[in-house]
Enzyme design. Structure first.
Site, PDB file in Angstrom:
ATOM      1  N   ARG A 241       1.114  -0.972  -0.012  1.00 26.48           N
ATOM      2  CA  ARG A 241       0.028   0.022  -0.041  1.00 26.48           C
ATOM      3  C   ARG A 241       1.007   1.370  -0.173  1.00 26.48           C
ATOM      4  NH1 ARG A 241      -3.531  -2.974  -1.269  1.00 26.48           N
ATOM      5  NH2 ARG A 241      -5.379  -3.423  -0.417  1.00 26.48           N
ATOM      6  N   GLU A 270      -6.067   5.380  -5.509  1.00 20.66           N
ATOM      7  CA  GLU A 270      -6.009   4.118  -6.578  1.00 20.66           C
ATOM      8  C   GLU A 270      -5.468   4.779  -7.946  1.00 20.66           C
ATOM      9  OE1 GLU A 270      -6.381   1.062  -6.056  1.00 20.66           O
ATOM     10  OE2 GLU A 270      -6.698   1.215  -3.768  1.00 20.66           O
ATOM     11  N   HIS A 289      -2.342  -1.250  -9.132  1.00 25.75           N
ATOM     12  CA  HIS A 289      -3.097  -2.403  -8.085  1.00 25.75           C
ATOM     13  C   HIS A 289      -3.492  -3.563  -8.616  1.00 25.75           C
ATOM     14  CE1 HIS A 289      -5.676  -2.552  -4.113  1.00 25.75           C
ATOM     15  NE2 HIS A 289      -4.790  -3.253  -4.183  1.00 25.75           N
TER      16      HIS A 289
END
Ligand SMILES: NC(=O)c1ccc[n+]([C@@H]2O[C@H](COP(=O)([O-])OP(=O)(O)OC[C@H]3O[C@@H](n4cnc5c(N)ncnc54)[C@H](O)[C@@H]3O)[C@@H](O)[C@H]2O)c1
Length: 328
Positions: A241, A270, A289
Site C-alpha cells: 500500500r 488508486e 493495483h
C-alpha cells in the site's frame, strides 16, 4: 444454478471457481453473478444487495467488492462470505448485531502479489519497460549507443533483499527471492523469524520490499529519513500500500539518491495524476493495483469461503470467521 435443489440458496457476486465452486454447489443452489464480469462496473450498495438477495430468495451471500451494509443485514441471512483478506466491504459490527456470521479469505492473493513483486523487481533492474518501448519505436540503437550498452545491469543473485512485513505476501515473496539466489532479511515486530530492526534492514538491503499492512504504526513508516538510510543504488518495491511511504520523499530519493529505482503497485486514491513527478521518472515501473489479479486468487478465495460455509452449515466453527461471538 445446480439442478439438485438443496435447502439453501447462495447469491454469489464474487468471481467463484474451481474446487470451492463445486463445494458450494454441494451445499446450496448457487446464483453466480460476479461483479467482475460486468462492464461497465457494477458495485452494489446495501440497498441494491438487499433487493437482489430478496429477488433470489438467498440465505447465503458471497461478495468480493459489493458493500454489505444497511438493509441487506436486516434480511435473514445465514452467513456472509467476503472474498477478501480484510472484509472491509462488510459492516461487520452490524452483521454481528444481527447474529450473522462473516467469513473472510486470508492470504488468498499472497502468491499473486509475490509474483508481481518479482516481476516489478526484474522490470526495474533490467529496464524491461523502456527496452520494450525502444523496440516498438523501431529505435533500439539511439544516442550513438547499442541497447547492450544502455541496458547493462547487475544481476539479482547474491543481492540482499529486505522484506518489511513477513505476513502472507512477505512469506510468499521470501522463497521466490531466495529462489533467485538472493539473501533475505526481514523486519516484522510481530514475526519471530523477522528479527532485523528497520534501520539495520534499510542500511543493509540492496532491495527493500514492502509487505506490511497499513496500521497507525506502519502508515508513513518509510519517510525521507528512512529513504536516506537506504544504500546508494538500492531498489524500493511497494506492492502493498502506498500509505506505507511518503511519496514526496520517494520522489526525492529517486531523483537525488540513494534510491536508484522503484516498482510500485499502489497509489493513494488508486491513481496517480498523469503529471505526477513519479510518471516522469524513467527509473520507476508503475502498475495500477493488479498484484492480486489472478484466477488463482479467485480459486483460493472460493475454496476458503466454501469450506467456511460448509463448516458453518455443519454446525462447526469455521477457521476464518471474523465474528465468532455470533456462534455462541
Ligand atoms: N497489490 C495488491 O493487489 C495487494 C493484494 C493483497 C495484499 N496487498 C497488501 O500487501 C500487504 C500484505 O498483505 P498480507 O496479505 O501479507 O497481510 P498479512 O496481514 O498476512 O501480513 C502483514 C504483515 O505486516 C506485519 N506488520 C505489522 N506491523 C508491522 C510493522 N510495524 N513493521 C513491519 N511489519 C509489520 C504483520 O505482522 C504481518 O506479518 C498489505 O498491505 C496488503 O494491503 C496488496
Amino acid at each position: 444454478m445446480t439442478d439438485h435443489p438443496t435447502d439453501h440458496r447462495a447469491l454469489v457476486t464474487a468471481p467463484f471457481r474451481g474446487e470451492g465452486l463445486a463445494t458450494l454447489e454441494s451445499l446450496a443452489d448457487v446464483v453466480l453473478d460476479p461483479w467482475i464480469d460486468q462492464q461497465p462496473i457494477r458495485l452494489y450498495n446495501g440497498e441494491q444487495l438487499a433487493e437482489r438477495v430478496q429477488a433470489e430468495g438467498a440465505d447465503l451471500l458471497v461478495v468480493e467488492s459489493d458493500f454489505v451494509s444497511g438493509p441487506v443485514l436486516e434480511l435473514p441471512l445465514l452467513a456472509i462470505g467476503s472474498c477478501r483478506g480484510d472484509p472491509n466491504n462488510v459492516d461487520v459490527a452490524a452483521a454481528t448485531a444481527q447474529g450473522i456470521p462473516v467469513l473472510r479469505a486470508p492470504g488468498r492473493n499472497a502468491d499473486a502479489v509475490a509474483e508481481l513483486t518479482v516481476g516489478l523487481l526484474l522490470a526495474v533492474t533490467r529496464g524491461i519497460v523502456p527496452a520494450d518501448a525502444d523496440v516498438r519505436a523501431g529505435d533500439p540503437y539511439r544516442d550513438g549507443m547499442l541497447p547492450y550498452q544502455r541496458y547493462r545491469a547487475w544481476e539479482l543473485a547474491g543481492k540482499t533483499v529486505g522484506i518489511v512485513g513477513l505476513g502472507a505476501v512477505g512469506r510468499a515473496a521470501k522463497w521466490r527471492f531466495e529462489g533467485l539466489g538472493m539473501r533475505v532479511i526481514a523486519h516484522d515486530p510481530y514475526a519471530d523469524d523477522a528479527t532485523y530492526a528497520l534501520d539495520d534492514l534499510l542500511a543493509e538491503a540492496d532491495i527493500v520490499s514492502m509487505h506490511a499492512m497499513v496500521t497507525p504504526e506502519t502508515q508513513g513508516m518509510i519517510g525521507p529519513e528512512q529513504f536516506a538510510r537506504m544504500r546508494e543504488g538500492s531498489v524500493y518495491l511497494n506492492s502493498a500500500r502506498a500509505q506505507l511511504h511518503d511519496t514526496d520523499g520517494l520522489v526525492d530519493a529517486l531523483r537525488d539518491g540513494p534510491v536508484a529505482a522503484a516498482g510500485l503497485d499502489h497509489f493513494v486514491g488508486e491513481r496517480l495524476p498523469a503529471d505526477h513527478p513519479l510518471c516522469a521518472l524513467p527509473n520507476v515501473v508503475l502498475t495500477p493495483h493488479i498484484g492480486g489479479a489472478t484466477y488463482n486468487t479467485e480459486a483460493n478465495h472460493s475454496r476458503l469461503i466454501a469450506n467456511g460455509l460448509a463448516a458453518l452449515l455443519a454446525g462447526e466453527r469455521p477457521e476464518n470467521i471474523v465474528n465468532p461471538e455470533v456462534l455462541q
